[in-house]
Design an enzyme around this catalytic site. Structure first.
Site, short mmCIF file in Angstrom:
data_model
loop_
_atom_site.label_atom_id
_atom_site.label_comp_id
_atom_site.label_asym_id
_atom_site.label_seq_id
_atom_site.Cartn_x
_atom_site.Cartn_y
_atom_site.Cartn_z
N GLY A 1 0.81 -1.21 0.00
CA GLY A 1 0.00 0.00 0.00
C GLY A 1 0.85 1.27 0.00
O GLY A 1 0.52 2.24 -0.68
N SER A 2 1.93 1.27 0.75
CA SER A 2 2.77 2.48 0.83
C SER A 2 3.34 2.83 -0.53
O SER A 2 3.30 3.99 -0.95
CB SER A 2 3.91 2.27 1.83
N ASN B 1 -7.88 4.04 8.68
CA ASN B 1 -7.29 2.85 9.31
C ASN B 1 -7.42 2.83 10.83
O ASN B 1 -7.33 1.79 11.44
CB ASN B 1 -5.82 2.71 8.92
N GLN C 1 -7.70 -0.08 3.56
CA GLN C 1 -8.55 -0.65 4.61
C GLN C 1 -9.90 -1.11 4.07
O GLN C 1 -10.55 -1.98 4.66
CB GLN C 1 -8.80 0.38 5.72
N SER D 1 -3.50 -3.22 -0.52
CA SER D 1 -2.41 -4.00 0.04
C SER D 1 -2.91 -5.37 0.48
O SER D 1 -3.89 -5.47 1.22
CB SER D 1 -1.82 -3.25 1.23
N HIS E 1 -1.80 -7.70 2.58
CA HIS E 1 -1.78 -8.19 3.97
C HIS E 1 -2.90 -7.63 4.83
O HIS E 1 -3.06 -8.05 5.99
CB HIS E 1 -0.40 -7.97 4.61
N THR F 1 11.68 -7.75 -11.06
CA THR F 1 11.03 -9.03 -11.29
C THR F 1 9.83 -9.16 -10.35
O THR F 1 9.94 -8.90 -9.15
CB THR F 1 12.03 -10.18 -11.06
N CYS G 1 2.08 2.26 13.19
CA CYS G 1 3.23 3.14 12.97
C CYS G 1 3.39 4.15 14.09
O CYS G 1 4.48 4.58 14.39
CB CYS G 1 3.07 3.89 11.65
C1 LIG Z 1 -1.58 -0.48 6.04
C2 LIG Z 1 -1.94 0.75 5.31
C3 LIG Z 1 -1.08 1.29 4.34
C4 LIG Z 1 0.28 0.72 4.06
O1 LIG Z 1 0.23 -0.51 3.40
P1 LIG Z 1 1.54 -1.44 3.41
O2 LIG Z 1 1.20 -2.55 2.47
O3 LIG Z 1 1.74 -1.90 4.80
O4 LIG Z 1 2.66 -0.60 2.87
C5 LIG Z 1 -1.50 2.41 3.67
N1 LIG Z 1 -2.70 2.97 3.91
C6 LIG Z 1 -3.54 2.49 4.83
C7 LIG Z 1 -4.87 3.13 5.03
C8 LIG Z 1 -3.19 1.36 5.56
O5 LIG Z 1 -4.03 0.88 6.48
#
Ligand SMILES: *Cc1c(COP(=O)(O)O)cnc(C)c1O
Length: 394
Positions: A69-70, A150, A178, A198, A200, A236, A323
């Site tokens: 996500g970042s 989040n 989210q 993202s 995870h 890759t 974080c």
């Molecule tokens: C977790 C999160 C991210 C970051 O995602 P990562 O895959 O951990 O880099 C960005 N935005 C929101 C709203 C998130 O909850």
């Protein structure tokens, strides 16, 4: 153990683990190689792309795989800024309670000379579309507003904001990390230009995500190198991770309405149970929120102590985003919705999933009640509140 921190990360689903292992074992070729095992990996990659695109109503060519996500947030915002600059547009609109992946990217752009408008978030944890509209200028190159927050889980009026941006010809990006796989998301119905997700956060693996970029919206590659992802993201591809992400997403959106209703019923039970604790309050609107999110403030206590004592009782929760917990500053999200420092310090986020049972819900309610009472029993702030030396806020 009761895991109630699914907004920080989720456990991988059995199906995603099985898919990931299968691809790692059998399809280890490089998708850029021309021989058969490379081409098989390419097929796995393209199938995952098609599956993901279909879930969000996009075309496969509009999906760029990223490391999460970042990276997707960084790429979306940097792209809009670079291309805006070429047209002399240096104004960006966002909100005060975005994820740091968005806020810190915007800070960097500000240092480079961009002008950033951060909209206020109202007490209910929602952005007002008319305020977005009023903030748009001739030189606005991007509006970036998160789909769901989040920390407090509030779901923003994305469709309306997207519609405004569309009519004004401004690119609209949403951090949907989210929201994705937890509520229905459709890039056409929601008028979205770019979207970050993202794996995870929806029972897929860590270190993999995607950026949706609508056809016609220009995109700049953050990572230089080979021509992977049509020159929009070198390196890759994480084939096994991407395949597992697609698997997790397909699984999550199957019968999504039933899943949402079942998780939301447990969320509401938690909200009701925790509301009975004196001098407590929910953060963010109770109904416009993610099915699994509960966020409360308890006056007179420290969120960190609450977390540690809950951990002793086998309950994993959070007092803010992963974080920021660990630092002593109160959450920027709670401050953005108008909580004062003292109250914002006593916050608790519980983010549940389909794996959370009714029994877990009961255990959480009683454990939080006990721990809050215990912490208040020796809190100097609580003593002052009870003695009338300080006014209760909640
Ligand atoms: C977790 C999160 C991210 C970051 O995602 P990562 O895959 O951990 O880099 C960005 N935005 C929101 C709203 C998130 O909850």
């Amino acid at each position: 153990m009761i895991y109630a921190d699914n907004a920080a990360t989720t456990a991988m689903s059995e199906a995603a683990i099985a898919r990931m292992t299968e691809v790692m074992k059998q399809t280890y070729g490089n998708p850029s190689s021309l021989y058969s095992i490379g081409q098989e990996a390419k097929e796995v990659l393209e199938q995952a792309r098609a599956d993901i695109a279909s879930v969000i109503g996009a075309n496969p060519g509009e999906i760029i795989f990223t490391s999460g996500g970042s990276e997707a947030d960084n790429q979306a915002i940097t792209s809009a800024a670079r291309f805006g600059l070429r047209k002399g547009k240096k104004h960006i609109i966002s909100s005060a309670f975005e994820h740091h992946a968005v806020l810190h990217t915007l800070n960097r752009l500000k240092e480079e000379g961009f002008e950033i408008t951060l909209l206020d978030v109202h007490e209910d944890g929602l952005i007002r579309p008319e305020e977005v509209e009023a903030a748009i200028r001739e030189d606005t190159c991007l509006v970036t507003i998160m789909y769901a927050n989040n920390e407090i889980g509030t779901i923003q009026p994305i469709r309306k904001i997207g519609e405004i941006c569309k009519s004004k010809g401004v690119t609209f990006h949403t951090d949907a990390v989210q929201a994705m796989a937890h509520i229905p998301v459709n890039v056409d119905e929601d008028n979205i230009g770019m979207l970050s997700a993202s794996a995870h956060k929806f029972h897929g693996p860590k270190g993999v995500g995607f950026l949706y970029v609508r056809k016609g919206v220009p995109v700049y590659n953050l990572i230089e190198g080979g021509a992977q992802e049509r020159g929009r993201r070198a390196g890759t591809e994480n084939v096994a991770g991407i395949a597992a992400m697609a698997e997790a997403l397909k699984e999550a959106v199957t019968d999504i309405s039933e899943k949402m209703a079942s998780v939301a019923a447990k969320r509401d039970k938690l909200i009701q149970g925790l509301s009975e604790i004196p001098h407590s309050a929910i953060n963010g609107d109770a109904s416009h929120r993610l099915p699994g999110n509960v966020n409360f403030c308890f006056e007179g206590i420290e969120g960190e102590s609450l977390l540690l004592l809950l951990d002793d009782k086998g309950i994993q929760a959070s007092s803010g985003s992963a974080c920021t917990s660990g630092s002593l500053d109160p959450s920027h999200v709670l401050l953005a919705i108008g909580r004062v420092h003292d109250v914002a310090h006593g916050s608790l986020r519980l983010s549940i999933s389909e794996d959370t049972s009714n029994e877990d819900v009961e255990t959480i309610i009683s454990s939080v009640g006990e721990v809050v009472e215990y912490l208040r029993s020796f809190s100097p702030i609580w003593r002052d509140l009870m003695a009338g030396k300080k006014q209760f806020i909640l």
